[in-house]
Design a protein around this motif. Structure first.
Motif, PDB file in Angstrom:
ATOM      1  N   ASP A 177       0.844  -1.235   0.077  1.00 48.99           N
ATOM      2  CA  ASP A 177       0.041   0.036   0.010  1.00 48.99           C
ATOM      3  C   ASP A 177       1.225   1.277  -0.025  1.00 48.99           C
ATOM      4  O   ASP A 177       1.592   1.602   1.064  1.00 48.99           O
ATOM      5  N   GLU A 178       1.114   2.017  -1.096  1.00 50.07           N
ATOM      6  CA  GLU A 178       1.821   3.109  -1.299  1.00 50.07           C
ATOM      7  C   GLU A 178       1.696   4.269  -0.193  1.00 50.07           C
ATOM      8  O   GLU A 178       2.362   4.876   0.453  1.00 50.07           O
ATOM      9  N   ALA A 179       0.106   4.420   0.004  1.00 52.42           N
ATOM     10  CA  ALA A 179      -0.102   5.335   1.006  1.00 52.42           C
ATOM     11  C   ALA A 179       0.410   5.063   2.537  1.00 52.42           C
ATOM     12  O   ALA A 179       0.852   5.601   3.228  1.00 52.42           O
ATOM     13  N   ASP A 180       0.220   3.679   2.858  1.00 52.15           N
ATOM     14  CA  ASP A 180       0.959   3.168   4.205  1.00 52.15           C
ATOM     15  C   ASP A 180       2.002   3.301   4.142  1.00 52.15           C
ATOM     16  O   ASP A 180       2.961   3.871   5.154  1.00 52.15           O
ATOM     17  N   LEU A 181       2.910   2.989   3.196  1.00 53.31           N
ATOM     18  CA  LEU A 181       4.549   3.153   3.145  1.00 53.31           C
ATOM     19  C   LEU A 181       4.783   4.666   3.310  1.00 53.31           C
ATOM     20  O   LEU A 181       5.780   4.861   4.130  1.00 53.31           O
ATOM     21  N   ARG A 182       4.048   5.635   2.607  1.00 53.48           N
ATOM     22  CA  ARG A 182       4.256   6.940   2.832  1.00 53.48           C
ATOM     23  C   ARG A 182       3.898   7.487   4.074  1.00 53.48           C
ATOM     24  O   ARG A 182       4.877   8.231   4.838  1.00 53.48           O
ATOM     25  N   GLU A 183       2.962   6.790   4.823  1.00 53.98           N
ATOM     26  CA  GLU A 183       2.696   7.218   6.254  1.00 53.98           C
ATOM     27  C   GLU A 183       3.776   6.664   7.312  1.00 53.98           C
ATOM     28  O   GLU A 183       4.082   7.655   8.275  1.00 53.98           O
ATOM     29  N   PHE A 184       4.352   5.575   7.017  1.00 52.45           N
ATOM     30  CA  PHE A 184       5.456   5.097   7.929  1.00 52.45           C
ATOM     31  C   PHE A 184       6.696   5.817   7.828  1.00 52.45           C
ATOM     32  O   PHE A 184       7.226   6.525   8.903  1.00 52.45           O
ATOM     33  N   HIS A 185       6.911   6.465   6.476  1.00 45.35           N
ATOM     34  CA  HIS A 185       8.197   7.193   6.275  1.00 45.35           C
ATOM     35  C   HIS A 185       7.883   8.522   6.808  1.00 45.35           C
ATOM     36  O   HIS A 185       8.767   9.282   7.670  1.00 45.35           O
ATOM     37  N   ARG A 186       6.616   9.037   6.832  1.00 45.32           N
ATOM     38  CA  ARG A 186       6.254  10.304   7.631  1.00 45.32           C
ATOM     39  C   ARG A 186       6.509  10.271   8.977  1.00 45.32           C
ATOM     40  O   ARG A 186       7.076  11.308   9.597  1.00 45.32           O
ATOM     41  N   ILE A 187       6.030   9.158   9.532  1.00 41.30           N
ATOM     42  CA  ILE A 187       6.270   9.207  11.099  1.00 41.30           C
ATOM     43  C   ILE A 187       7.564   8.852  11.510  1.00 41.30           C
ATOM     44  O   ILE A 187       7.873   9.600  12.273  1.00 41.30           O
ATOM     45  N   PHE A 188       8.328   8.116  10.816  1.00 43.19           N
ATOM     46  CA  PHE A 188       9.687   8.190  10.967  1.00 43.19           C
ATOM     47  C   PHE A 188      10.319   9.549  10.896  1.00 43.19           C
ATOM     48  O   PHE A 188      11.385   9.759  11.904  1.00 43.19           O
ATOM     49  N   ASP A 189      10.247  10.314   9.952  1.00 46.31           N
ATOM     50  CA  ASP A 189      10.822  11.462   9.580  1.00 46.31           C
ATOM     51  C   ASP A 189      10.558  12.443  10.467  1.00 46.31           C
ATOM     52  O   ASP A 189      11.380  13.036  11.030  1.00 46.31           O
ATOM     53  N   THR A 190       9.164  12.458  10.960  1.00 46.21           N
ATOM     54  CA  THR A 190       8.771  13.530  11.800  1.00 46.21           C
ATOM     55  C   THR A 190       9.329  13.310  13.131  1.00 46.21           C
ATOM     56  O   THR A 190       9.650  14.360  13.934  1.00 46.21           O
ATOM     57  N   ALA A 191       9.278  11.951  13.297  1.00 50.10           N
ATOM     58  CA  ALA A 191       9.824  11.721  15.202  1.00 50.10           C
ATOM     59  C   ALA A 191      11.382  11.794  15.176  1.00 50.10           C
ATOM     60  O   ALA A 191      11.598  12.312  16.295  1.00 50.10           O
ATOM     61  N   PHE A 192      11.849  11.785  14.241  1.00 48.98           N
ATOM     62  CA  PHE A 192      13.383  11.889  14.385  1.00 48.98           C
ATOM     63  C   PHE A 192      13.974  13.436  14.250  1.00 48.98           C
ATOM     64  O   PHE A 192      15.154  13.845  14.101  1.00 48.98           O
ATOM     65  N   ARG A 193      13.153  14.319  13.678  1.00 45.90           N
ATOM     66  CA  ARG A 193      13.390  15.731  13.348  1.00 45.90           C
ATOM     67  C   ARG A 193      14.254  16.538  14.583  1.00 45.90           C
ATOM     68  O   ARG A 193      14.980  17.340  14.326  1.00 45.90           O
ATOM     69  N   ASP A 194      13.726  16.001  15.660  1.00 45.24           N
ATOM     70  CA  ASP A 194      14.321  16.677  16.882  1.00 45.24           C
ATOM     71  C   ASP A 194      15.314  15.841  17.562  1.00 45.24           C
ATOM     72  O   ASP A 194      15.936  16.095  18.663  1.00 45.24           O
ATOM     73  N   THR A 195      16.113  14.914  16.739  1.00 45.53           N
ATOM     74  CA  THR A 195      17.266  14.421  17.101  1.00 45.53           C
ATOM     75  C   THR A 195      18.509  15.214  16.544  1.00 45.53           C
ATOM     76  O   THR A 195      18.548  15.118  15.168  1.00 45.53           O
ATOM     77  N   PRO A 196      19.387  15.553  17.187  1.00 45.70           N
ATOM     78  CA  PRO A 196      20.388  16.090  16.906  1.00 45.70           C
ATOM     79  C   PRO A 196      21.136  15.936  15.222  1.00 45.70           C
ATOM     80  O   PRO A 196      21.450  16.707  14.601  1.00 45.70           O
ATOM     81  N   ASP A 197      21.526  14.328  15.378  1.00 45.89           N
ATOM     82  CA  ASP A 197      22.151  14.034  14.275  1.00 45.89           C
ATOM     83  C   ASP A 197      21.179  13.547  12.903  1.00 45.89           C
ATOM     84  O   ASP A 197      21.841  13.041  11.933  1.00 45.89           O
ATOM     85  N   TYR A 198      20.060  13.769  13.199  1.00 43.78           N
ATOM     86  CA  TYR A 198      19.169  13.137  12.026  1.00 43.78           C
ATOM     87  C   TYR A 198      19.387  13.949  10.540  1.00 43.78           C
ATOM     88  O   TYR A 198      19.509  15.366  10.693  1.00 43.78           O
ATOM     89  N   GLU A 199      19.589  12.984   9.660  1.00 48.53           N
ATOM     90  CA  GLU A 199      19.678  13.619   8.138  1.00 48.53           C
ATOM     91  C   GLU A 199      18.481  13.428   7.401  1.00 48.53           C
ATOM     92  O   GLU A 199      18.507  12.164   7.115  1.00 48.53           O
ATOM     93  N   PRO A 200      17.666  14.039   6.968  1.00 45.67           N
ATOM     94  CA  PRO A 200      16.398  13.648   6.333  1.00 45.67           C
ATOM     95  C   PRO A 200      16.728  12.855   5.190  1.00 45.67           C
ATOM     96  O   PRO A 200      17.544  13.587   4.313  1.00 45.67           O
ATOM     97  N   VAL A 201      15.970  12.135   4.699  1.00 47.16           N
ATOM     98  CA  VAL A 201      15.875  11.500   3.697  1.00 47.16           C
ATOM     99  C   VAL A 201      14.644  11.483   2.857  1.00 47.16           C
ATOM    100  O   VAL A 201      13.660  10.961   3.680  1.00 47.16           O
ATOM    101  N   GLY A 202      14.467  11.920   1.723  1.00 47.94           N
ATOM    102  CA  GLY A 202      13.098  11.930   0.989  1.00 47.94           C
ATOM    103  C   GLY A 202      12.503  10.552   1.002  1.00 47.94           C
ATOM    104  O   GLY A 202      13.161   9.629   0.983  1.00 47.94           O
ATOM    105  N   PHE A 203      11.229  10.308   0.684  1.00 50.12           N
ATOM    106  CA  PHE A 203      10.324   9.048   0.647  1.00 50.12           C
ATOM    107  C   PHE A 203      10.985   8.370  -0.359  1.00 50.12           C
ATOM    108  O   PHE A 203      11.093   6.970  -0.235  1.00 50.12           O
ATOM    109  N   ASP A 204      11.168   8.875  -1.575  1.00 53.01           N
ATOM    110  CA  ASP A 204      11.738   8.035  -2.902  1.00 53.01           C
ATOM    111  C   ASP A 204      12.945   7.404  -2.576  1.00 53.01           C
ATOM    112  O   ASP A 204      13.274   6.210  -2.649  1.00 53.01           O
ATOM    113  N   ARG A 205      14.109   8.115  -1.853  1.00 48.83           N
ATOM    114  CA  ARG A 205      15.402   7.398  -1.477  1.00 48.83           C
ATOM    115  C   ARG A 205      15.302   6.537  -0.490  1.00 48.83           C
ATOM    116  O   ARG A 205      15.858   5.594  -0.557  1.00 48.83           O
ATOM    117  N   TRP A 206      14.490   6.839   0.503  1.00 54.89           N
ATOM    118  CA  TRP A 206      14.275   6.043   1.481  1.00 54.89           C
ATOM    119  C   TRP A 206      13.648   4.844   1.428  1.00 54.89           C
ATOM    120  O   TRP A 206      14.112   3.544   1.605  1.00 54.89           O
TER     121      TRP A 206
END
Length: 320
Positions: A177-206
């Motif tokens: 389910d493309e939408a579910d994969l995107r939601e998984f990535h959104r949760i991961f990306d958002t949750a780690f934004r307040d981690t000092p070393d986090y380097e965001p990776v867009g959905f396609d590359r992820w």
């Protein structure tokens, strides 16, 4: 790099994978007590999209032509910092680490120039038994910036999974389910934004990187809070040789923290690992991550096994 008579430094090729793996296994056994790489990992390192073995890596052979050391640069996202990996046979290659590190730092200076940057940050890891390597890294100018703790728990004594907290449900990720994969990535990306070393990776590359982590999809989970996705757990195949289920990442959105979401995701993962006959469950903790308290992991039975320090050096670009 000056080598003893008969020793040779050259660039690695794919045919070297078995010999490189033997070096990595020896180095890992010394550092962590068991092999932590397989042939697919070495191949992935030699074919990574942001690493060119003909420029970013070296092997050293002894007079018999046996590979005794391998050094490479890893940058999984193509942005941000470079990671320096130097593996040596603990018996025959221990004197090669410092000169290989110096050569890799020269290459990182070149990589900074190629990317149009004034400098690049290099990082390298030091495991607890590697006291000599720690001294060599410090002598090269690196400073320690963080410590990771490896945690584990046996699964033989796992009690039945308790019900999740009120309003929280845990379900497997729907990988088709493309939408579910995107939601998984959104949760991961958002949750780690307040981690000092986090380097965001867009959905396609992820998504392109997922096969390298292992895609045993029934070990990936989404937690919904009052019907809305609020947490995600990604498992990895990296510890299968030790018969261990491994949590690669645990992500809970800020609005849903302190509701038992993380514990519910961990307990579901542990139950699935146990059902498959895994002997233990494990994960790594960045002690500088404010969103991953060790107390949470201890509350679900995980205990500290060992630590790894991460060292860092800012390397000016060539000619700067």
């Amino acid at each position: 790099m000056t080598l003893p008579a008969g020793w040779t430094a050259r660039r690695p090729i794919l045919d070297d994978v078995p010999a490189i793996l033997a070096v990595v296994h020896a180095a890992d056994t010394f550092a962590v007590g068991h092999p932590d790489f397989d042939a697919a990992d070495v191949t992935a390192a030699l074919t990574a999209p942001f690493t060119d073995p003909s420029r970013d890596a070296w092997v050293v052979t002894d007079p018999d032509g046996t590979i005794v050391a391998w050094a490479t640069v890893d940058n999984p996202t193509g942005v941000g910092r470079d990671y320096v990996e130097v593996y040596v046979d603990p018996e025959r290659g221990r004197l090669l680490r410092a000169p290989l590190l110096a050569r890799m730092l020269d290459r990182i200076a070149e990589r900074a120039t190629e990317r149009g940057l004034p400098a690049l940050t290099a990082r390298t890891a030091v495991f607890a038994p590697e006291t000599g390597w720690a001294s060599e890294v410090a002598a090269a100018g690196f400073t320690r910036v963080k410590r990771y703790v490896r945690m584990s728990r046996p699964l033989a004594d796992l009690t039945p999974e308790p019900p999740p907290p009120a309003g929280v449900t845990v379900r497997p990720l729907r990988p088709g389910d493309e939408a579910d994969l995107r939601e998984f990535h959104r949760i991961f990306d958002t949750a780690f934004r307040d981690t000092p070393d986090y380097e965001p990776v867009g959905f396609d590359r992820w998504r392109e990187q997922l096969p390298g982590y292992g895609t045993t999809w029934d070990e990936w989970f989404v937690a919904e809070v009052d019907g809305v996705p609020g947490g995600a757990l990604q498992s990895s195949d990296q510890a299968l040789e030790q018969n261990e289920g491994f949590v690669r990442s645990l992500s809970v959105l800020p609005a849903h923290r302190r509701r038992g979401v993380g514990a519910a995701l961990l307990r579901r993962a542990f139950a699935v690992y146990a059902a498959k006959g895994r002997g233990s469950a494990g994960l790594g903790v960045d002690l500088t991550n404010p969103t991953a308290p060790v107390t949470l992991y201890r509350s679900v039975g995980l205990r500290e096994l060992r630590w790894t320090d991460m060292y860092e050096l800012v390397v000016p670009a060539s000619g700067v």
